[in-house]
Design an enzyme around this catalytic site. Structure first.
Site, PDB file in Angstrom:
ATOM      1  N   HIS A   1     -34.457  34.730  50.623  1.00  0.00           N
ATOM      2  CA  HIS A   1     -34.450  36.186  50.463  1.00  0.00           C
ATOM      3  C   HIS A   1     -35.255  36.836  51.586  1.00  0.00           C
ATOM      4  CE1 HIS A   1     -32.907  36.512  46.185  1.00  0.00           C
ATOM      5  NE2 HIS A   1     -33.020  35.216  46.351  1.00  0.00           N
TER       6      HIS A   1
ATOM      7  N   GLU B   1     -30.205  41.142  52.346  1.00  0.00           N
ATOM      8  CA  GLU B   1     -31.252  40.237  52.834  1.00  0.00           C
ATOM      9  C   GLU B   1     -30.553  39.158  53.655  1.00  0.00           C
ATOM     10  OE1 GLU B   1     -33.784  41.365  48.865  1.00  0.00           O
ATOM     11  OE2 GLU B   1     -33.355  39.264  49.229  1.00  0.00           O
TER      12      GLU B   1
ATOM     13  N   GLU C   1     -39.145  33.995  50.511  1.00  0.00           N
ATOM     14  CA  GLU C   1     -39.115  35.357  51.056  1.00  0.00           C
ATOM     15  C   GLU C   1     -39.478  35.221  52.525  1.00  0.00           C
ATOM     16  OE1 GLU C   1     -38.255  38.151  49.515  1.00  0.00           O
ATOM     17  OE2 GLU C   1     -38.085  37.401  47.455  1.00  0.00           O
TER      18      GLU C   1
ATOM     19  N   HIS D   1     -28.894  38.459  47.794  1.00  0.00           N
ATOM     20  CA  HIS D   1     -28.929  39.906  47.942  1.00  0.00           C
ATOM     21  C   HIS D   1     -28.261  40.217  49.278  1.00  0.00           C
ATOM     22  CE1 HIS D   1     -32.454  39.802  44.965  1.00  0.00           C
ATOM     23  NE2 HIS D   1     -31.366  40.212  44.350  1.00  0.00           N
TER      24      HIS D   1
HETATM   25 ZN    ZN Z   1     -33.780  39.135  47.307  1.00  0.00          ZN
END
Ligand code: ZN
Length: 665
Positions: free
Chosen positions: A397, A267, A489, A264
């Protein structure tokens, strides 16, 4: 009033009556037209085509792309024979200099441009053309020719060191002298010049990232190299840096892992962390750090810091304001790359009740290629996944502080949050915990942490239990290949401020290293025939786990397993089956288990449940969506010709004569 000199057609100031000027202009023009034509790319600048005369008239440098040359005056005609500024600006040579930064992803920039300017807008002093040094040209060519080769572009004719550059005995000058001084100062600020690398805790643009990765590989050439797995929509390289004791090749029994950042585009922390990790691996290896030596000598590591460099550019233009949630999540086609992979999970759910169904190596259904717009970034990564025997992977991410693991798609389509484990639930939990436990705050439930919802679970979660989505990369890895991928994350802020980069590196460094070390877990070995030849594509099954692993090219395999007693069996088409009972004690990291299979007459029914599409695994991209660049087609005269490289569009759209000299061969 101007006067065109009959000898070499340059423009000088001249005072005379109007009439005389017109006459002289006309005669000069006639003379101009009769002088030898300017040298073409294929010719030497001597003899019948015209070389610039010695006497000339210096004029101020006004070219936009040559403003930073270390001199202020130039002249026309230039060294290759452009007669005027306009003639030059209309030419493909100057156009090339204006786009070279984008074409080469910032590599060899501004070096190539300054070198080109020294030929196209040569230095003029005391009304004499000064020629650039042969040695300067050779130096740039040596370090930059590979960048041209990488995009299938020929070395530009006007940078031919032998034709347009001269030696010091002819009084040459170095057009890159000022640039080098600046670079040395900049380099001294970021590096001590030795084996240590000072990490710069600022965000890096795409070209800075490409340059750092290439410089890192150049600093550690015996353990590192870079390669591109493809290009983004806007033509940026998806550049990977690889670390191994034998870069560029697979070593028997050595597991391979990949780390992916910035899928992404907004990110961005993972992208920076992976750039730092690459620099850290190189410098610590050179320094003799035991842990890093051991990792690199036993593991082949592939790092893709940015899977979405186009999205990053959009995000970076907004910066970390707006609470760290900027635009640029999707790629340049507005596709969310983590929804763009084939949904093999639904296929798995539909078939899991069939008695013989195994969850591994599900082929990509043809409908995916027909119904879905496949992003070039997705395509490149799918091809990458299929090309290397990856065992584990982490996709970095941001937006939460948790490790999530497959499945990401809920096993009940109507349930948006539903615990949906894979047959390898225990393996995935162990992998996820490895990262979370080595991170100081992720697994912590008694301090202030963002994403508090996962604190009670030790900072890990099943993906679909968090929220369900189809077409994700981790599910695809698991169901299509041997690779186990977790989603990291890194924190609540997708685009943290630069002050956060250093503390975040400290928080994640050990976690990344621990994760890499965790690939050495379970069993590994070679599946051979009776003559000792490795068998490719044999399946390794563990009793009680409906997910098989297959052997790589040379018959080697890696099966992540937690400690305990396991029944492992191996099968390959055309061979007898073999089984072993394996005790994996807690204190042993990875155990070597080889298998020898006997050849038997082929039994087609031996293959598991006969689903026609299962034979399609090898048929990746049946419609050749992304192979246009290398595809050959028939030309006008029926002869076969090769399609032009992607960058040809830069030159063919502008109505200038096509610079065929940029094409290789
Ligand atoms: Zn992501």
């Amino acid at each position: 009033m101007i006067f065109v000199s009959p000898t070499d057609c340059h423009i000088i100031q001249f005072m005379d009556s109007k009439m005389l000027t017109v006459l002289i202009l006309l005669s000069a023009l006639a003379t101009c037209l009769s002088v030898p034509r300017r040298c073409s790319p294929g010719e030497a600048a001597i003899g019948r085509c015209r070389t610039p005369a010695e006497e000339t008239q210096c004029m101020e440098m006004v070219l936009g792309y040559c403003q930073d040359v270390p001199y202020s005056h130039t002249t026309f005609p230039n060294i290759v024979g452009h007669r005027s500024r306009q003639d030059l600006e209309m030419g493909a040579e100057y156009l090339l200099l204006s786009v070279i930064h984008a074409l080469l992803n910032g590599e060899c920039s501004p070096d190539i441009r300054l070198l080109g300017c020294s030929v196209l807008a040569p230095r003029c002093q005391d009304n004499r053309i000064m020629k650039p040094c042969h040695s300067s040209c050779e130096m740039v060519k040596k370090s930059c020719i590979h960048a041209f080769e990488a995009i299938q572009m020929a070395w530009p004719y006007f940078l031919d060191c032998d034709r347009f550059f001269v030696g010091s005995e002819e009084g040459c000058y170095d057009p890159l002298s000022e640039l080098r001084e600046k670079q040395e100062v900049a380099f001294a600020n970021i590096s001590d010049g030795g084996i240590f690398t000072i990490l710069r805790f600022t965000y890096h643009t795409n070209s800075q990232m490409f340059s750092i990765l290439k410089k890192t590989a150049a600093k550690c050439p015996h353990i590192s190299q870079t390669y591109s797995i493809g290009r983004s929509v806007e033509g940026k390289d998806l550049l990977v840096i690889e670390f191994s004791d034998n870069p560029g090749q697979h070593d028997l029994l050595e597991p391979e892992i990949k780390l992916i950042g910035n899928m992404h585009g907004n990110e961005v922390l993972g992208r920076q962390l992976l750039i730092y990790l690459a620099q850290y691996l190189c410098s610590e290896y050179l320094r003799g750090n035991e842990q890093i030596l051991s990792i690199i000598n036993t593991t082949r590591i592939h790092i893709l810091p940015s899977m979405n460099p186009d999205g990053y550019e959009i995000a970076a233009s907004e910066g970390h304001e707006y609470n760290g949630w900027t635009s640029g999540r999707a790629n340049a086609q507005n596709l969310d790359l983590n929804r763009n992979f084939p949904d093999l999970t639904s296929i798995f759910y539909n078939r899991r009740r069939f008695r013989h169904f195994r969850s591994g190596h599900i082929p990509i259904p043809e409908s995916y290629w027909i119904n879905k717009v496949v992003a070039p970034e997705t395509y490149a990564v799918m091809k990458w996944i299929r090309s290397y025997p990856f065992v584990i992977s982490a996709s970095l991410h941001g937006g939460e502080l948790v490790i999530s693991y497959p499945f990401d798609l809920s096993r009940q389509p109507q349930e948006e949050r539903m615990y949906s484990p894979t047959p390898d639930e225990q393996i995935f939990r162990q992998l996820a915990r490895t990262y979370a436990d080595a991170h100081p705050t992720m697994s912590n439930n008694d301090t202030e942490r963002c994403g508090a919802s996962f604190a009670s679970k030790g900072g890990i979660t099943n993906g679909a239990q968090w929220y369900s989505f189809a077409g994700g990369m981790s599910d695809f890895n698991y169901l299509h290949s041997n690779c186990y991928e977790i989603t990291v994350e890194l924190g609540c802020d997708k685009f943290p401020s630069e002050e956060e980069l250093y503390p975040e590196w400290l928080r994640n460094k050990e976690a990344l290293l621990s994760f890499m070390e965790s690939v050495h877990r379970g069993i590994k070995g070679i599946v051979k025939d009776e003559h000792g030849n490795g068998i490719k594509g044999a399946t390794i099954s563990v009793k009680g786990m409906r997910h098989d692993i297959t052997t790589a090219e040379d018959g080697d395999y890696w099966r992540l397993l937690n400690p305990g007693v396991h029944i492992v069996s191996v099968a390959a088409s055309g061979y007898s089956k073999a089984s072993k009972r394996i005790n994996l004690p807690r204190n042993i990291q990875v155990r070597r288990v080889d298998f020898v299979l006997k050849k038997v007459p082929r039994e087609p029914s031996l293959d598991y449940f006969n689903i026609p599409e299962l034979d399609n695994y090898e048929r990746f991209d049946p419609f050749n969506q992304f192979e246009q660049n290398s595809r050959r087609e028939l030309g006008e005269n029926g002869e076969e010709r090769t399609e032009k490289p992607w960058w040809w569009a830069y030159f063919s759209q502008l109505g200038i004569s096509a610079p065929t000299w940029l094409l290789q061969n």
